[in-house]
Design a protein around this motif. Structure first.
Motif, PDB file in Angstrom:
ATOM      1  N   SER A  34       0.813  -1.220   0.000  1.00  0.00           N
ATOM      2  CA  SER A  34       0.000   0.000   0.000  1.00  0.00           C
ATOM      3  C   SER A  34       0.848   1.273   0.000  1.00  0.00           C
ATOM      4  CB  SER A  34      -0.935  -0.009   1.209  1.00  0.00           C
ATOM      5  OG  SER A  34      -0.196  -0.137   2.407  1.00  0.00           O
ATOM      6  N   THR A  35       2.057   1.235   0.540  1.00  0.00           N
ATOM      7  CA  THR A  35       2.907   2.437   0.538  1.00  0.00           C
ATOM      8  C   THR A  35       3.431   2.714  -0.871  1.00  0.00           C
ATOM      9  OG1 THR A  35       3.535   1.741   2.759  1.00  0.00           O
ATOM     10  CG2 THR A  35       4.742   3.602   1.848  1.00  0.00           C
ATOM     11  N   ASP A  91       7.515  -4.374   6.266  1.00  0.00           N
ATOM     12  CA  ASP A  91       6.636  -4.648   7.400  1.00  0.00           C
ATOM     13  C   ASP A  91       7.257  -4.162   8.704  1.00  0.00           C
ATOM     14  OD1 ASP A  91       4.577  -6.000   5.883  1.00  0.00           O
ATOM     15  OD2 ASP A  91       6.142  -7.466   5.470  1.00  0.00           O
TER      16      ASP A  91
HETATM   17  O1  LIG Z   1       6.830  -6.757   1.674  1.00  0.00           O
HETATM   18  C1  LIG Z   1       5.788  -6.375   1.195  1.00  0.00           C
HETATM   19  C2  LIG Z   1       4.942  -7.228   0.335  1.00  0.00           C
HETATM   20  O2  LIG Z   1       5.469  -8.511   0.251  1.00  0.00           O
HETATM   21  C3  LIG Z   1       5.317  -4.992   1.461  1.00  0.00           C
HETATM   22  O3  LIG Z   1       6.286  -4.092   1.048  1.00  0.00           O
HETATM   23  C4  LIG Z   1       5.070  -4.870   2.929  1.00  0.00           C
HETATM   24  O4  LIG Z   1       4.105  -5.841   3.310  1.00  0.00           O
HETATM   25  C5  LIG Z   1       4.578  -3.474   3.319  1.00  0.00           C
HETATM   26  O5  LIG Z   1       3.326  -3.246   2.781  1.00  0.00           O
HETATM   27  P1  LIG Z   1       2.502  -1.930   3.094  1.00  0.00           P
HETATM   28  O6  LIG Z   1       3.198  -0.806   2.412  1.00  0.00           O
HETATM   29  O7  LIG Z   1       1.131  -2.217   2.536  1.00  0.00           O
HETATM   30  O8  LIG Z   1       2.462  -1.771   4.594  1.00  0.00           O
END
Ligand SMILES: O=C(CO)[C@H](O)[C@H](O)COP(=O)(O)O
Length: 236
Positions: A34-35, A91
């Motif tokens: 999402s980022t 994460d």
């Molecule tokens: O590693 C990832 C996907 O495999 C993402 O970059 C991670 O989960 C972060 O996601 P978000 O920006 O939605 O918090």
């Protein structure tokens, strides 16, 4: 109205793009999650002439869709093994910029695209900022495994101390999550991970493991969007 978290993600993503995607760059890696939606939004605000001479390397079905929807040209690591810069979410990120990734099950392609880049940049909101991995992200280290080996790998992960390791199950589909590469994911909690390199080595050596969502000594900079609207920049 945009939430604080969404604003934080956007600020981090915009600043990272502004400071690391240069007019001379022609191959850009784009992570998943999402980022990264905000990363692509900022890329689309650049001079169209710059985007027209640039190839973007996605790391998942999701990021490929974002790029194609924006009218950008996509390529793959086979065609473009030398990437100028890759920007991706995470994460959790520790004080040394080691990261847990794979919450979106995309960490195999993400790691390949990050390693192919001269610079790997992380963008995240304040909830991902930790001293030690495992402080904030307690779901476990995502481990991508070939489907037929999942039970054997699960037992080995439990033997390495991840007693609560479990197969990630899908929502709105019966059975496990299947990655973009046709594999399964085991989420393996290891408590506080004070030595992520050791956990990475131990887990990756298990036969049947394709990739582990520990990105150690890879990121050059992490941008964290904060609750007060500022951005914390952490460098190696
Ligand atoms: O590693 C990832 C996907 O495999 C993402 O970059 C991670 O989960 C972060 O996601 P978000 O920006 O939605 O918090």
């Amino acid at each position: 109205m945009t939430s604080l978290i969404e604003q934080a993600k956007q600020k981090a993503a915009y600043q990272a793009v502004d400071e690391h995607v240069l007019p001379t760059h022609t191959v850009i890696g784009v992570g998943s999650g999402s980022t990264v939606v905000h990363v692509v939004a900022r890329l689309l605000e650049r001079d169209p002439a710059l985007n027209a001479k640039t190839v973007f390397i996605p790391t998942s079905f999701q990021s490929r869709g974002l790029l194609l929807d924006g009218g950008l040209t996509v390529g793959d690591v086979e065609q473009y093994p030398n990437i100028d810069v890759t920007i991706d979410g995470a994460d959790e990120v520790d004080a040394q910029l080691n990261a847990i990734k794979g919450g979106g099950a995309a960490h195999l392609q993400e790691k390949v695209v990050a390693e192919a880049a001269k610079k790997f940049i992380i963008v995240a909101d304040y909830r991902k900022d930790s001293k030690v991995l495992g402080e904030q992200w307690t779901k476990g280290v995502p481990v991508e495994v070939v489907p037929f080996a999942w039970k054997a790998v699960l037992k080995k992960l439990q033997g390495l101390g991840s007693k609560d390791a479990k197969l990630r199950m899908a929502v709105n589909k019966a059975g496990p999550v299947v990655t973009d590469n046709g594999n399964f994911i085991i989420d393996a909690p290891f408590g506080l991970i004070r030595d992520p390199v050791k956990v990475l080595k131990d887990t990756k050596l298990i036969t049947g493991v394709v990739e582990v969502g520990l990105f150690c000594n890879m990121a050059e900079v992490a941008y964290f969007g904060c609750e007060d609207g500022s951005v914390t920049v952490r460098t190696k």
